[in-house]
Design a protein around this motif. Sequence first.
Motif, PDB file in Angstrom:
ATOM      1  N   VAL A 130       1.123  -1.237  -0.183  1.00 16.36           N
ATOM      2  CA  VAL A 130      -0.445  -0.191   0.219  1.00 16.36           C
ATOM      3  C   VAL A 130       0.544   1.310   0.038  1.00 16.36           C
ATOM      4  N   ALA A 131       2.026   0.915  -0.355  1.00 13.68           N
ATOM      5  CA  ALA A 131       3.084   2.118  -0.485  1.00 13.68           C
ATOM      6  C   ALA A 131       2.501   3.210  -1.084  1.00 13.68           C
ATOM      7  N   PRO A 132       2.848   5.033  -0.938  1.00 11.87           N
ATOM      8  CA  PRO A 132       3.003   4.937  -0.290  1.00 11.87           C
ATOM      9  C   PRO A 132       2.839   5.781   1.378  1.00 11.87           C
ATOM     10  N   GLU A 133       1.770   4.603   1.210  1.00 13.16           N
ATOM     11  CA  GLU A 133       0.868   4.828   2.478  1.00 13.16           C
ATOM     12  C   GLU A 133       1.059   3.666   3.442  1.00 13.16           C
ATOM     13  N   GLU A 134       0.798   4.056   5.240  1.00 10.65           N
ATOM     14  CA  GLU A 134       1.950   2.931   5.722  1.00 10.65           C
ATOM     15  C   GLU A 134       0.124   2.137   5.603  1.00 10.65           C
ATOM     16  N   GLY A 135       0.997   0.344   5.852  1.00 10.40           N
ATOM     17  CA  GLY A 135      -0.272  -0.249   6.210  1.00 10.40           C
ATOM     18  C   GLY A 135       0.073  -0.647   7.772  1.00 10.40           C
ATOM     19  N   CYS A 136      -1.294  -1.896   7.286  1.00 12.93           N
ATOM     20  CA  CYS A 136      -1.088  -1.621   8.508  1.00 12.93           C
ATOM     21  C   CYS A 136      -2.075  -3.304   9.719  1.00 12.93           C
ATOM     22  N   ALA A 137      -1.734  -4.189  10.024  1.00 17.77           N
ATOM     23  CA  ALA A 137      -2.021  -5.622  10.560  1.00 17.77           C
ATOM     24  C   ALA A 137      -2.044  -6.333  12.037  1.00 17.77           C
ATOM     25  N   SER A 181       3.613   0.150   8.858  1.00 22.22           N
ATOM     26  CA  SER A 181       4.942  -0.066   7.575  1.00 22.22           C
ATOM     27  C   SER A 181       5.251   1.704   7.968  1.00 22.22           C
ATOM     28  N   HIS A 182       6.699   1.624   7.855  1.00 25.39           N
ATOM     29  CA  HIS A 182       6.745   3.180   7.855  1.00 25.39           C
ATOM     30  C   HIS A 182       7.482   2.900   6.001  1.00 25.39           C
ATOM     31  N   PRO A 183       6.905   3.148   5.292  1.00 30.29           N
ATOM     32  CA  PRO A 183       7.304   2.910   4.036  1.00 30.29           C
ATOM     33  C   PRO A 183       8.520   4.326   3.894  1.00 30.29           C
ATOM     34  N   GLN A 184       8.994   5.375   4.359  1.00 29.24           N
ATOM     35  CA  GLN A 184       9.835   6.063   3.922  1.00 29.24           C
ATOM     36  C   GLN A 184      10.458   6.473   5.387  1.00 29.24           C
ATOM     37  N   GLY A 185      11.080   5.892   6.132  1.00 26.14           N
ATOM     38  CA  GLY A 185      11.320   5.697   7.054  1.00 26.14           C
ATOM     39  C   GLY A 185      11.709   4.284   7.908  1.00 26.14           C
ATOM     40  N   ARG A 186      12.308   4.640   9.190  1.00 26.86           N
ATOM     41  CA  ARG A 186      13.301   3.792   9.266  1.00 26.86           C
ATOM     42  C   ARG A 186      12.382   2.479  10.290  1.00 26.86           C
ATOM     43  N   ALA A 187      12.500   1.020  10.274  1.00 29.15           N
ATOM     44  CA  ALA A 187      11.481   0.139  11.289  1.00 29.15           C
ATOM     45  C   ALA A 187      11.901   0.940  12.974  1.00 29.15           C
ATOM     46  N   LYS A 188      11.944   1.608  13.557  1.00 32.61           N
ATOM     47  CA  LYS A 188      12.255   1.615  14.684  1.00 32.61           C
ATOM     48  C   LYS A 188      10.869   2.806  15.205  1.00 32.61           C
ATOM     49  N   PRO A 189      10.571   2.952  16.239  1.00 33.76           N
ATOM     50  CA  PRO A 189       8.804   3.278  17.199  1.00 33.76           C
ATOM     51  C   PRO A 189       8.726   4.793  16.527  1.00 33.76           C
ATOM     52  N   SER A 190       8.054   5.846  16.166  1.00 35.55           N
ATOM     53  CA  SER A 190       8.530   7.282  15.972  1.00 35.55           C
ATOM     54  C   SER A 190       7.616   7.766  17.319  1.00 35.55           C
ATOM     55  N   ALA A 191       8.133   8.688  17.640  1.00 37.40           N
ATOM     56  CA  ALA A 191       7.398   9.250  18.653  1.00 37.40           C
ATOM     57  C   ALA A 191       5.303   8.946  18.803  1.00 37.40           C
ATOM     58  N   THR A 192       4.932   9.389  18.047  1.00 42.65           N
ATOM     59  CA  THR A 192       3.868   9.208  17.560  1.00 42.65           C
ATOM     60  C   THR A 192       2.947   8.188  18.081  1.00 42.65           C
ATOM     61  N   ASP A 193       4.085   6.551  17.103  1.00 42.84           N
ATOM     62  CA  ASP A 193       3.788   4.977  17.498  1.00 42.84           C
ATOM     63  C   ASP A 193       4.061   5.369  18.542  1.00 42.84           C
ATOM     64  N   VAL A 208       5.417  -4.315  15.454  1.00 39.48           N
ATOM     65  CA  VAL A 208       5.853  -4.909  14.556  1.00 39.48           C
ATOM     66  C   VAL A 208       6.524  -3.422  13.090  1.00 39.48           C
ATOM     67  N   ILE A 209       7.371  -3.244  13.304  1.00 38.96           N
ATOM     68  CA  ILE A 209       7.186  -1.676  11.933  1.00 38.96           C
ATOM     69  C   ILE A 209       8.198  -3.099  10.645  1.00 38.96           C
ATOM     70  N   VAL A 210       7.422  -2.715   9.719  1.00 40.32           N
ATOM     71  CA  VAL A 210       8.627  -2.911   8.525  1.00 40.32           C
ATOM     72  C   VAL A 210       8.292  -2.128   7.522  1.00 40.32           C
ATOM     73  N   SER A 211       9.736  -1.647   6.781  1.00 38.39           N
ATOM     74  CA  SER A 211      10.698  -0.526   6.569  1.00 38.39           C
ATOM     75  C   SER A 211      11.255  -0.963   5.180  1.00 38.39           C
ATOM     76  N   ASN A 212      11.162  -0.089   4.259  1.00 37.40           N
ATOM     77  CA  ASN A 212      11.459  -1.135   2.942  1.00 37.40           C
ATOM     78  C   ASN A 212      12.856   0.232   2.964  1.00 37.40           C
ATOM     79  N   THR A 213      13.709   0.264   3.789  1.00 37.52           N
ATOM     80  CA  THR A 213      14.918   0.672   3.724  1.00 37.52           C
ATOM     81  C   THR A 213      16.105  -0.493   4.606  1.00 37.52           C
ATOM     82  N   GLU A 214      15.139  -0.989   5.862  1.00 36.04           N
ATOM     83  CA  GLU A 214      15.911  -1.234   7.092  1.00 36.04           C
ATOM     84  C   GLU A 214      14.936  -2.782   7.331  1.00 36.04           C
ATOM     85  N   GLY A 215      13.808  -3.452   6.456  1.00 36.67           N
ATOM     86  CA  GLY A 215      13.459  -4.897   6.369  1.00 36.67           C
ATOM     87  C   GLY A 215      12.574  -4.434   7.800  1.00 36.67           C
ATOM     88  N   ILE A 216      12.331  -5.719   8.768  1.00 38.67           N
ATOM     89  CA  ILE A 216      11.354  -5.636  10.165  1.00 38.67           C
ATOM     90  C   ILE A 216      11.682  -5.880  11.296  1.00 38.67           C
TER      91      ILE A 216
END
Length: 180
Positions: free
Chosen positions: A35-42, A127-139, A150-158
């Motif tokens: 669903v990128a560039p939007e964040e997906g969720c599961a 997912s963080h399609p444009q970011g890191r696989a680390k929780p953001s302040a909002t998360d 669990v966070i999935v990133s295009n650049t850092e995996g899962i």
Amino acid sequence: MQLCNENIESIYVMPGLLKFEHDCLTILSRSLLSVAPEEGCALLLGTQKPANNDQKTPAWHIQKIWPCLNAWHPGLMNNSGEEENEVVNHPKKLSKKNRFALDPKDQLEAQRWARKNHLQVLGVAHSHPQGRAKPSATDLCWGMSPGLMVIVSNTEGIKAWWQYGRGPEQHHEVLLVSDE
């Protein structure tokens, strides 16, 4: 963790290991990044295994991925009844490209299916399609605590995280393994 006013975990104990069974890791990555560039969720469905002689820490086994609709919209309230703008300072425009919210209908369906199949809803993935696989302040502000994220990133995996508070340092990475 609480969704739809139901306690999900029976015990709030951080898993020492998060094991993705079968092809769950592939399904998670593909469904969230599709669903990128939007964040997906599961939602993550599975079982908790307590520590024992063979395994010194609790292990959570993810046996099913339940993809959900990203139902985020402007003006959405968090679990404390606060609007997002009141909680986190936002340097960028808010949209589904940098926010997610699980659809309540998907949550209810997943909980019913899990109960019927002797599984539990163990946590949330997004997912963080444009970011890191680390929780953001909002998360961290909007996430359920204690709980599994669990966070999935295009650049850092899962990567998997255990959140035990709402502050910037109140989370720990959880070891993630797969039998794929």
